[in-house]
Design a protein around this motif. Structure first.
Motif, PDB file in Angstrom:
ATOM      1  N   UNK A 278       0.842  -1.201   0.000  1.00 18.17           N
ATOM      2  CA  UNK A 278       0.000   0.000   0.000  1.00 18.17           C
ATOM      3  C   UNK A 278       0.879   1.253   0.000  1.00 18.17           C
ATOM      4  N   UNK A 279       0.261   2.372  -0.368  1.00 13.76           N
ATOM      5  CA  UNK A 279       1.015   3.623  -0.330  1.00 13.76           C
ATOM      6  C   UNK A 279       1.272   4.009   1.126  1.00 13.76           C
ATOM      7  N   UNK A 280       2.509   4.375   1.426  1.00 17.42           N
ATOM      8  CA  UNK A 280       2.909   4.703   2.790  1.00 17.42           C
ATOM      9  C   UNK A 280       3.178   6.198   2.923  1.00 17.42           C
ATOM     10  N   UNK A 281       3.344   6.644   4.146  1.00 18.82           N
ATOM     11  CA  UNK A 281       3.637   8.044   4.437  1.00 18.82           C
ATOM     12  C   UNK A 281       5.032   8.164   5.030  1.00 18.82           C
ATOM     13  N   UNK A 282       5.733   9.238   4.677  1.00 17.18           N
ATOM     14  CA  UNK A 282       7.046   9.516   5.243  1.00 17.18           C
ATOM     15  C   UNK A 282       6.925  10.538   6.367  1.00 17.18           C
ATOM     16  N   UNK A 283       7.574  10.280   7.494  1.00 15.24           N
ATOM     17  CA  UNK A 283       7.599  11.194   8.633  1.00 15.24           C
ATOM     18  C   UNK A 283       9.041  11.616   8.876  1.00 15.24           C
ATOM     19  N   UNK A 284       9.262  12.911   8.999  1.00  8.55           N
ATOM     20  CA  UNK A 284      10.602  13.335   9.359  1.00  8.55           C
ATOM     21  C   UNK A 284      10.979  14.693   8.794  1.00  8.55           C
ATOM     22  N   UNK A 285      12.224  15.091   9.099  1.00  8.62           N
ATOM     23  CA  UNK A 285      13.204  14.325   9.867  1.00  8.62           C
ATOM     24  C   UNK A 285      12.893  14.323  11.370  1.00  8.62           C
ATOM     25  N   UNK A 286      13.033  13.146  11.983  1.00  8.34           N
ATOM     26  CA  UNK A 286      12.880  13.013  13.430  1.00  8.34           C
ATOM     27  C   UNK A 286      14.098  12.271  13.977  1.00  8.34           C
ATOM     28  N   UNK A 287      14.252  12.284  15.296  1.00  7.27           N
ATOM     29  CA  UNK A 287      15.373  11.605  15.934  1.00  7.27           C
ATOM     30  C   UNK A 287      15.129  10.102  15.923  1.00  7.27           C
ATOM     31  N   UNK A 288      16.072   9.333  15.369  1.00  2.00           N
ATOM     32  CA  UNK A 288      15.925   7.882  15.294  1.00  2.00           C
ATOM     33  C   UNK A 288      16.861   7.142  16.247  1.00  2.00           C
ATOM     34  N   UNK A 289      17.725   7.883  16.954  1.00  8.73           N
ATOM     35  CA  UNK A 289      18.655   7.252  17.878  1.00  8.73           C
ATOM     36  C   UNK A 289      18.026   7.004  19.241  1.00  8.73           C
ATOM     37  N   UNK A 290      18.812   6.525  20.205  1.00  8.26           N
ATOM     38  CA  UNK A 290      18.308   6.306  21.570  1.00  8.26           C
ATOM     39  C   UNK A 290      17.868   7.622  22.208  1.00  8.26           C
ATOM     40  N   UNK A 291      16.821   7.544  23.016  1.00  6.28           N
ATOM     41  CA  UNK A 291      16.329   8.722  23.727  1.00  6.28           C
ATOM     42  C   UNK A 291      16.827   8.783  25.166  1.00  6.28           C
ATOM     43  N   UNK A 292      17.283   7.658  25.695  1.00  6.41           N
ATOM     44  CA  UNK A 292      17.660   7.599  27.106  1.00  6.41           C
ATOM     45  C   UNK A 292      19.118   7.182  27.265  1.00  6.41           C
ATOM     46  N   UNK A 293      19.776   7.771  28.246  1.00  2.00           N
ATOM     47  CA  UNK A 293      21.074   7.293  28.710  1.00  2.00           C
ATOM     48  C   UNK A 293      20.779   6.343  29.870  1.00  2.00           C
ATOM     49  N   UNK A 294      20.974   5.053  29.642  1.00  2.00           N
ATOM     50  CA  UNK A 294      20.573   4.057  30.643  1.00  2.00           C
ATOM     51  C   UNK A 294      21.311   4.241  31.963  1.00  2.00           C
ATOM     52  N   UNK A 295      22.558   4.690  31.909  1.00  2.00           N
ATOM     53  CA  UNK A 295      23.315   4.914  33.147  1.00  2.00           C
ATOM     54  C   UNK A 295      22.718   6.052  33.959  1.00  2.00           C
ATOM     55  N   UNK A 296      22.298   7.114  33.273  1.00  2.00           N
ATOM     56  CA  UNK A 296      21.666   8.240  33.966  1.00  2.00           C
ATOM     57  C   UNK A 296      20.358   7.800  34.612  1.00  2.00           C
ATOM     58  N   UNK A 297      19.542   7.055  33.876  1.00  2.00           N
ATOM     59  CA  UNK A 297      18.269   6.572  34.427  1.00  2.00           C
ATOM     60  C   UNK A 297      18.519   5.692  35.648  1.00  2.00           C
ATOM     61  N   UNK A 301      17.197   6.254  39.538  1.00  2.00           N
ATOM     62  CA  UNK A 301      16.407   5.250  40.252  1.00  2.00           C
ATOM     63  C   UNK A 301      17.099   4.722  41.505  1.00  2.00           C
ATOM     64  N   UNK A 302      18.412   4.855  41.577  1.00  2.00           N
ATOM     65  CA  UNK A 302      19.142   4.388  42.763  1.00  2.00           C
ATOM     66  C   UNK A 302      19.441   5.514  43.750  1.00  2.00           C
ATOM     67  N   UNK A 303      18.983   6.734  43.444  1.00  2.00           N
ATOM     68  CA  UNK A 303      19.263   7.871  44.317  1.00  2.00           C
ATOM     69  C   UNK A 303      18.364   7.852  45.550  1.00  2.00           C
ATOM     70  N   UNK A 304      18.829   8.470  46.623  1.00  2.00           N
ATOM     71  CA  UNK A 304      18.013   8.601  47.824  1.00  2.00           C
ATOM     72  C   UNK A 304      16.838   9.536  47.576  1.00  2.00           C
ATOM     73  N   UNK A 305      17.056  10.502  46.712  1.00  2.00           N
ATOM     74  CA  UNK A 305      16.055  11.530  46.459  1.00  2.00           C
ATOM     75  C   UNK A 305      14.732  10.939  45.974  1.00  2.00           C
ATOM     76  N   UNK A 306      14.815   9.937  45.111  1.00  2.00           N
ATOM     77  CA  UNK A 306      13.597   9.414  44.487  1.00  2.00           C
ATOM     78  C   UNK A 306      12.709   8.668  45.472  1.00  2.00           C
ATOM     79  N   UNK A 307      13.257   8.306  46.642  1.00  2.00           N
ATOM     80  CA  UNK A 307      12.452   7.604  47.638  1.00  2.00           C
ATOM     81  C   UNK A 307      11.521   8.543  48.400  1.00  2.00           C
ATOM     82  N   UNK A 308      11.729   9.854  48.239  1.00  2.00           N
ATOM     83  CA  UNK A 308      10.828  10.823  48.862  1.00  2.00           C
ATOM     84  C   UNK A 308       9.435  10.675  48.241  1.00  2.00           C
ATOM     85  N   UNK A 309       8.402  10.734  49.051  1.00  2.00           N
ATOM     86  CA  UNK A 309       7.032  10.490  48.561  1.00  2.00           C
ATOM     87  C   UNK A 309       6.591  11.507  47.514  1.00  2.00           C
ATOM     88  N   UNK A 310       7.221  12.690  47.480  1.00  2.00           N
ATOM     89  CA  UNK A 310       6.816  13.686  46.484  1.00  2.00           C
ATOM     90  C   UNK A 310       7.114  13.218  45.067  1.00  2.00           C
TER      91      UNK A 310
END
Length: 389
Positions: A278-297, A301-310
């Motif tokens: 079928x005829x398709x559509x082109x989208x772009x230019x958009x970012x196709x690489x990774x969006x997250x730095x896994x080490x930063x994430x 998640x291992x920080x003390x700060x994130x355990x605060x209920x806020x």
């Protein structure tokens, strides 16, 4: 308060005590004497968490060109543990006065400077006076495009830019004409429109940086409720700028069968779907690489700060984001796959588990818990929704 000329009330957000206009939470924030949106608390939560994990040590500086009454700036200074000084600006005189009031209320005199001026003038002043900062937080109502170059110029080399957008109709492809004239990107409606919005916003920031001979690389990105937000590290150099823009590209999307193909080069690319013809559509230019730095994430998640209920809601989002294969630039809603396969909807979690057993990368999308991000072929997904167990 007499010095402000309008009624205020006190609210608590995180560790910050804030004076906000009376009526907050009851009327449209844009109708109030100074801007404060309680629904954006999670955006401010994320800014605190990401900057705290990104920067090491203290003594860092930041600028917020569209600060409203200063909630984000106050929280960055009180909670992140990395900033010694900040500068917050708003063109609304009431907002600028409230920034000063809220700075005093939280014991931040001398650490948080309030400015009443146009955002681009503010950013240009920072760059011209050689008072560049480690972090710029750009959080507009609508599109950030006219503030991007000023924000990039105000950053020190190796600094971090946090940028949001709320004009999701344009960025997601729901309003293709607006996407084209505002951002120079060709978009169309897809079944993974939120993924498109996040990658389009990232592309806009990367292209703005490259025009200034700077590289911009995303380290964390999310889309939630009314906003999309991406954090990017920014460095000088033409080689880095070239490498960044080299990760921009196009997606070929087929609305007939939902097939998605990456298109690195437009020249010679077919306009027809490689799966069903079928005829398709082109989208772009958009970012196709990774969006997250896994080490930063992981650090967040291992920080003390994130355990605060806020940060409870932010933590839930981050856990989902940490499980995503962030280099896959699309997702599939299970309900839509099931509809096209003419069968009852399956559980996304069950299908994700099956895909992982088969050796594919797969997760539920953080922006749509009914959608799957995976590198598995589309034909296999249709098989699994027909017989998930």
């Amino acid at each position: 308060m007499l010095e402000l000329g309008f009624e205020v009330k006190e609210v608590v957000e995180g560790r910050a005590r804030l004076l906000v206009p009376k009526g907050v939470g009851e009327v449209d924030p844009s109708k109030l004497p100074a801007f404060y949106n309680p629904a954006s608390k999670i955006s401010r939560d994320i800014a605190v968490l990401v900057t705290s994990a990104f920067f090491s040590g203290d003594g860092k500086t930041f600028a917020e060109p569209l600060a409203g009454l200063g909630a984000r700036s106050v929280r960055l200074l009180l909670e992140s543990g990395v900033f010694s000084e900040g500068r917050a600006c708003d063109i609304n005189e009431n907002s600028a006065r409230l920034i000063s009031v809220n700075a005093r209320l939280n014991g931040l005199e001398g650490r948080l400077r309030a400015h009443h001026m146009d955002a681009n003038v503010f950013l240009s002043t920072i760059a011209a006076e050689r008072q560049k900062v480690h972090y710029v937080d750009l959080d507009p109502s609508g599109s950030p495009v006219r503030f991007l170059e000023g924000s990039l110029r105000a950053l020190l080399p190796g600094g971090l830019l946090g940028v949001s957008a709320t004009d999701l109709a344009a960025l997601s492809g729901a309003s293709p004409r607006t996407a084209l004239w505002r951002y120079g990107i060709r978009l169309t409606r897809t079944v993974f429109r939120k993924e498109v919005a996040l990658r389009a916003l990232t592309a806009v920031a990367v292209m703005a940086a490259s025009r200034l001979s700077r590289s911009a690389v995303p380290v964390f990105a999310l889309i939630h409720r009314h906003f999309a937000r991406v954090f990017l590290t920014v460095r000088r150099g033409k080689i880095g700028a070239y490498r960044s823009v080299s990760q921009l590209g196009y997606l070929k999307y087929c609305n007939s069968c939902l097939n998605v193909e990456r298109v690195e080069q437009l020249l010679g690319s077919s306009e027809w779907c490689g799966r069903c013809g079928s005829q398709a559509s082109l989208l772009g230019p958009i970012w196709l690489g990774p969006l997250q730095d896994s080490e930063l994430v992981s650090r967040v998640l291992s920080s003390e700060l994130i355990e605060d209920e806020t940060f409870e809601e932010a933590k839930d989002l981050l856990v989902h984001i940490s499980q995503e294969p962030s280099e896959i630039p699309y997702s599939y809603p299970v309900s839509e796959l099931s509809r096209r396969a003419r069968c009852s909807p399956s559980s996304p979690k069950v299908i994700v588990a099956r895909l992982r057993e088969m050796g594919y990368r797969a997760s539920v999308a953080h922006y749509d818990r009914g959608a799957i991000k995976t590198d598995a072929p589309l034909d296999l997904l249709y098989e699994l929704v027909r017989s998930p167990s």
